[in-house]
Design a protein around this motif. Structure first.
Motif, short mmCIF file in Angstrom:
data_model
loop_
_atom_site.label_atom_id
_atom_site.label_comp_id
_atom_site.label_asym_id
_atom_site.label_seq_id
_atom_site.Cartn_x
_atom_site.Cartn_y
_atom_site.Cartn_z
N SER A 286 69.91 83.30 70.77
CA SER A 286 70.60 84.54 70.42
C SER A 286 69.89 85.77 70.99
O SER A 286 70.50 86.82 71.20
CB SER A 286 70.70 84.67 68.90
OG SER A 286 69.41 84.82 68.31
N LEU A 287 68.60 85.63 71.26
CA LEU A 287 67.83 86.73 71.86
C LEU A 287 67.86 86.69 73.38
O LEU A 287 67.19 87.49 74.03
CB LEU A 287 66.38 86.67 71.37
CG LEU A 287 66.17 86.94 69.87
CD1 LEU A 287 64.72 86.70 69.48
CD2 LEU A 287 66.60 88.35 69.53
N GLY A 288 68.65 85.77 73.92
CA GLY A 288 68.83 85.72 75.36
C GLY A 288 67.86 84.82 76.10
O GLY A 288 67.76 84.92 77.33
N ALA A 289 67.16 83.95 75.41
CA ALA A 289 66.21 83.07 76.08
C ALA A 289 66.94 82.01 76.89
O ALA A 289 67.96 81.47 76.46
CB ALA A 289 65.31 82.40 75.04
N SER A 290 66.44 81.75 78.08
CA SER A 290 67.02 80.72 78.92
C SER A 290 66.61 79.34 78.41
O SER A 290 65.77 79.21 77.51
CB SER A 290 66.54 80.88 80.36
OG SER A 290 65.13 80.71 80.44
N THR B 45 55.09 57.65 80.61
CA THR B 45 55.86 57.26 79.43
C THR B 45 56.25 58.47 78.59
O THR B 45 57.37 58.55 78.08
CB THR B 45 55.06 56.27 78.59
OG1 THR B 45 54.70 55.14 79.38
CG2 THR B 45 55.88 55.78 77.40
N LEU B 46 55.33 59.42 78.43
CA LEU B 46 55.63 60.62 77.65
C LEU B 46 56.74 61.44 78.29
O LEU B 46 57.64 61.92 77.60
CB LEU B 46 54.37 61.47 77.49
CG LEU B 46 53.28 60.91 76.58
CD1 LEU B 46 52.05 61.80 76.60
CD2 LEU B 46 53.79 60.75 75.15
N VAL B 47 56.70 61.58 79.61
CA VAL B 47 57.73 62.37 80.30
C VAL B 47 59.10 61.70 80.17
O VAL B 47 60.09 62.32 79.77
CB VAL B 47 57.35 62.56 81.78
CG1 VAL B 47 58.51 63.19 82.55
CG2 VAL B 47 56.12 63.44 81.91
N LEU B 48 59.16 60.41 80.49
CA LEU B 48 60.44 59.70 80.43
C LEU B 48 60.91 59.54 78.98
O LEU B 48 62.10 59.70 78.68
CB LEU B 48 60.30 58.33 81.09
CG LEU B 48 60.03 58.34 82.60
CD1 LEU B 48 59.80 56.93 83.12
CD2 LEU B 48 61.20 58.97 83.34
N GLY B 49 59.97 59.21 78.10
CA GLY B 49 60.35 59.02 76.69
C GLY B 49 60.85 60.30 76.06
O GLY B 49 61.80 60.28 75.28
N ALA B 50 60.22 61.43 76.38
CA ALA B 50 60.67 62.72 75.84
C ALA B 50 62.07 63.06 76.36
O ALA B 50 62.94 63.49 75.59
CB ALA B 50 59.68 63.82 76.21
N LEU C 2 65.12 77.83 64.93
CA LEU C 2 64.25 78.47 65.91
C LEU C 2 64.90 78.50 67.28
O LEU C 2 64.86 79.52 67.98
CB LEU C 2 62.91 77.74 65.97
CG LEU C 2 62.04 77.78 64.72
CD1 LEU C 2 60.78 76.94 64.92
CD2 LEU C 2 61.66 79.22 64.38
N GLU C 3 65.52 77.40 67.65
CA GLU C 3 66.19 77.34 68.94
C GLU C 3 67.39 78.28 68.97
O GLU C 3 67.62 78.99 69.97
CB GLU C 3 66.63 75.91 69.24
CG GLU C 3 67.30 75.75 70.60
CD GLU C 3 67.63 74.30 70.90
OE1 GLU C 3 68.44 74.08 71.82
OE2 GLU C 3 67.08 73.41 70.22
N GLU C 4 68.15 78.30 67.89
CA GLU C 4 69.31 79.19 67.84
C GLU C 4 68.89 80.66 67.89
O GLU C 4 69.54 81.48 68.55
CB GLU C 4 70.10 78.91 66.57
CG GLU C 4 70.77 77.53 66.55
CD GLU C 4 71.38 77.20 65.21
OE1 GLU C 4 71.24 78.05 64.28
OE2 GLU C 4 71.98 76.12 65.07
N ALA D 163 62.71 75.63 76.03
CA ALA D 163 61.90 74.42 76.13
C ALA D 163 60.41 74.75 76.04
O ALA D 163 59.65 74.04 75.38
CB ALA D 163 62.20 73.70 77.44
N ARG D 164 60.00 75.85 76.67
CA ARG D 164 58.59 76.20 76.68
C ARG D 164 58.12 76.79 75.36
O ARG D 164 57.02 76.46 74.88
CB ARG D 164 58.33 77.21 77.81
CG ARG D 164 56.85 77.54 78.03
CD ARG D 164 56.70 78.69 78.99
NE ARG D 164 57.21 79.95 78.40
CZ ARG D 164 57.27 81.11 79.05
NH1 ARG D 164 56.91 81.16 80.32
NH2 ARG D 164 57.72 82.20 78.45
N ASP D 165 58.93 77.64 74.74
CA ASP D 165 58.49 78.38 73.56
C ASP D 165 58.88 77.72 72.24
O ASP D 165 58.31 78.05 71.20
CB ASP D 165 59.06 79.81 73.59
CG ASP D 165 58.56 80.60 74.79
OD1 ASP D 165 57.49 80.25 75.31
OD2 ASP D 165 59.25 81.54 75.21
#
Length: 275
Positions: free
Chosen positions: A181-185, A76-81, A175-177, A190-192
């Protein structure tokens, strides 16, 4: 002096008068039943408290329930997320209608959801009819582990979707932006970024989903003819065998497992700053 003293006490007496019905209700419908539940197994001996550990049947029933609840919670957590984050991040025609349809199972009791699974995978269900037409054999899955898993998943998924959608909308986009901007994939983002931001939501939602699955009765009552779970075991003990002491013992064990999970979620999901 008497008049001023009486005026000073009036608010307190009014507060007590308002609180008294609530206190009576709390004592009559929660405190006394809980005390009775905790003391009832002692009437058959102190070993009754440990029946879930000493009797293989009850231990198996508890293990079945825990394993099923863990599997349902993780799925449920995987699909719900995935669904909740997607809905929060994208705008398209019919989004509100889709969200309404996805959360529709919240309005159904467990018995109805169990009936849905029977209509799909029961002896007279759609899968059985298709199997009979193609292979000459009626295929059923509604009354065992797979049927319970699908029913619990169907019942739990709307809660996870709504929770993750709300959490994703409240996330700090800066934070995501900054990460992009620092080149994160996308994987690094998603991980950080996503995982730390959504960790408290995941922990709290997972604990609620687990507790709900552990105590689900209506769905299990409809489907659990080949796979026994602890709520059905408790029901059989006090309904079919009038063994109230053992039913109380199993209820305590079920309550302890769910309480420990909820306590751990509150403890480890707390804001580090607040701690």
């Amino acid at each position: 002096m008497k008049s001023s003293s009486a005026n000073a006490w009036n608010p307190r007496w009014r507060l007590l008068a308002c609180a008294a019905p609530a206190a009576v209700f709390f004592a009559a419908f929660w405190l006394l039943p809980v005390v009775r539940l905790l003391t009832l197994p002692a009437s058959k001996g102190w070993a009754t408290y440990f029946a879930v550990l000493t009797d293989s049947r009850y231990l198996q029933s508890m293990a079945n329930t825990v394993a099923l609840s863990v599997a349902v919670t993780l799925a449920t957590l995987v699909l719900g997320a995935a669904v909740g984050i997607y809905l929060a991040r994208h705008t398209f025609a019919g989004k509100r209608m889709l969200l309404s349809l996805l959360t529709l199972p919240l309005s159904f009791p467990g018995v109805i959801i169990g009936f849905f699974v029977i209509l799909l995978g029961g002896r007279q269900g759609l899968v059985a009819d298709i199997g009979d037409s193609l292979f000459g054999e009626r295929i059923t899955f509604a009354y065992g582990l797979l049927g319970l898993f699908l029913a619990y998943l169907y019942f739990s998924l709307p809660r996870a979707i709504a929770t993750y959608a709300a959490a994703a909308e409240a996330m700090n986009m800066q934070l995501e932006e900054a990460a992009r901007s620092l080149g994160a994939s996308r994987l690094r983002v998603a991980r950080d970024v996503w995982l730390p931001e959504l960790a408290p939501t995941t922990l709290a939602c997972g604990a609620i989903l687990f507790a709900t699955s552990m105590g689900a009765f209506g769905t299990a009552f409809t489907l659990a003819s080949k796979f026994e779970v602890i709520p059905i075991t408790i029901y059989n003990e006090f309904t079919n065998y009038a063994n109230f002491a053992l039913a109380a013992s199993l209820s305590i064990a079920l309550g302890l497992v769910t309480w420990l999970v909820l306590f751990a979620a509150r403890r480890f999901g707390a804001n580090p700053v607040a701690r």
